[in-house]
Motif scaffolding. Sequence first.
Motif, mmCIF file in Angstrom:
data_model
loop_
_atom_site.group_PDB
_atom_site.id
_atom_site.type_symbol
_atom_site.label_atom_id
_atom_site.label_comp_id
_atom_site.label_asym_id
_atom_site.label_seq_id
_atom_site.Cartn_x
_atom_site.Cartn_y
_atom_site.Cartn_z
ATOM 1 N N ALA A 280 0.822 -1.204 0.000
ATOM 2 C CA ALA A 280 0.000 0.000 0.000
ATOM 3 C C ALA A 280 0.858 1.258 0.000
ATOM 4 C CB ALA A 280 -0.935 -0.005 1.203
ATOM 5 N N GLU A 281 1.962 1.234 0.734
ATOM 6 C CA GLU A 281 2.873 2.381 0.766
ATOM 7 C C GLU A 281 4.212 1.955 1.345
ATOM 8 O OE1 GLU A 281 2.128 5.499 3.775
ATOM 9 O OE2 GLU A 281 0.453 4.269 4.469
ATOM 10 N N ALA A 282 5.214 2.771 1.091
ATOM 11 C CA ALA A 282 6.547 2.597 1.681
ATOM 12 C C ALA A 282 6.907 3.888 2.401
ATOM 13 C CB ALA A 282 7.577 2.277 0.602
ATOM 14 N N PHE A 283 7.615 3.755 3.506
ATOM 15 C CA PHE A 283 7.992 4.927 4.296
ATOM 16 C C PHE A 283 9.273 4.620 5.057
ATOM 17 C CE2 PHE A 283 5.337 2.249 6.875
ATOM 18 C CZ PHE A 283 5.854 2.320 8.164
ATOM 19 N N GLU A 284 9.902 5.661 5.581
ATOM 20 C CA GLU A 284 11.157 5.511 6.311
ATOM 21 C C GLU A 284 10.991 5.980 7.750
ATOM 22 O OE1 GLU A 284 14.523 7.244 4.306
ATOM 23 O OE2 GLU A 284 13.913 6.457 2.346
ATOM 24 N N VAL A 285 11.692 5.288 8.658
ATOM 25 C CA VAL A 285 11.710 5.645 10.075
ATOM 26 C C VAL A 285 13.166 5.754 10.504
ATOM 27 C CG1 VAL A 285 11.028 4.947 12.405
ATOM 28 C CG2 VAL A 285 9.564 4.367 10.464
ATOM 29 N N PRO A 286 13.556 6.794 11.233
ATOM 30 C CA PRO A 286 14.949 6.906 11.687
ATOM 31 C C PRO A 286 15.367 5.688 12.512
ATOM 32 C CG PRO A 286 13.809 8.986 12.007
ATOM 33 C CD PRO A 286 12.758 7.982 11.626
ATOM 34 N N LEU A 287 16.514 5.129 12.182
ATOM 35 C CA LEU A 287 17.030 3.990 12.936
ATOM 36 C C LEU A 287 17.219 4.353 14.403
ATOM 37 C CD1 LEU A 287 18.113 1.065 12.907
ATOM 38 C CD2 LEU A 287 20.385 2.022 12.361
ATOM 39 N N GLN A 288 17.616 5.581 14.685
ATOM 40 C CA GLN A 288 17.821 6.014 16.064
ATOM 41 C C GLN A 288 16.538 5.880 16.880
ATOM 42 O OE1 GLN A 288 20.951 7.798 17.628
ATOM 43 N NE2 GLN A 288 19.761 6.595 19.075
ATOM 44 N N PHE A 289 15.395 6.223 16.286
ATOM 45 C CA PHE A 289 14.109 6.071 16.979
ATOM 46 C C PHE A 289 13.845 4.611 17.314
ATOM 47 C CE2 PHE A 289 9.619 5.038 16.843
ATOM 48 C CZ PHE A 289 9.053 5.974 17.683
#
Length: 234
Positions: free
Chosen positions: A168-177
């Motif tokens: 449905a979608e692709a997104f990025e999350v900070p590895l630090q989080f």
Amino acid sequence: MGVRPPRIRDPQRYPVVGIDDHLPPLPAEMLTPAAIRQRFADPRPWQSEFHGVARLFALEREPIAASVLVPLVQRDQGLNVLLTRRTDHLHDHAGQVSFPGGRVDPGDVDLVDTALRETEEEVGLRRDRVQVLGPLNTYSTVSSYVVTPIVALVQPPFDLALDAFEVAEAFEVPLQFLMTPAHHHRHAAEFDGVRRQFLSMPWRDVDASSGQPREYFIWGATAAMLRNLYRFLR
């Protein structure tokens, strides 16, 4: 004959029973491409914290070998993890946040080949943008997949082309989080006297299609594999 393990259809309705803020976040210097490469070159043994449901239930179908890519995208502000949200009509793990990947095909050379092929098919990320670092320990899902996470660095620029049937979608999350246990929430559920515990890592961002704020609920196998990555890097 095994049994069908109960599936958690609406994880957000299960209460948070703990937050792991007693564990230290990984410092920024441990989350650089060079530091992560060095860790994969280090042969020191380590233990997964989460193994999956195989120890709790006799699964009703034979284990299915699979692998996923854990894509660490090299951005100017640090590494991000590229994740997908599965479409709502899929049979297994519909609507869930996941890594790109899937079951081993007969033509795949190895588990790395599986992860790279599936990633290219699902999100259009070409292999020439990916530097494989190595595998983590396997994780067994409620749907009988025995999943090997393949950690890799991804070098921008790249264009994604999502498979509309699966993604449905692709997104990025900070590895630090994600490597900060204060963001790791523990949930508990009980089925027929068997207590299951699962992690969530809720991430608030802007919806890629609408531009409106929203929460991406990272949980289950994906959150467990990210927690195992935390253990490995720590």
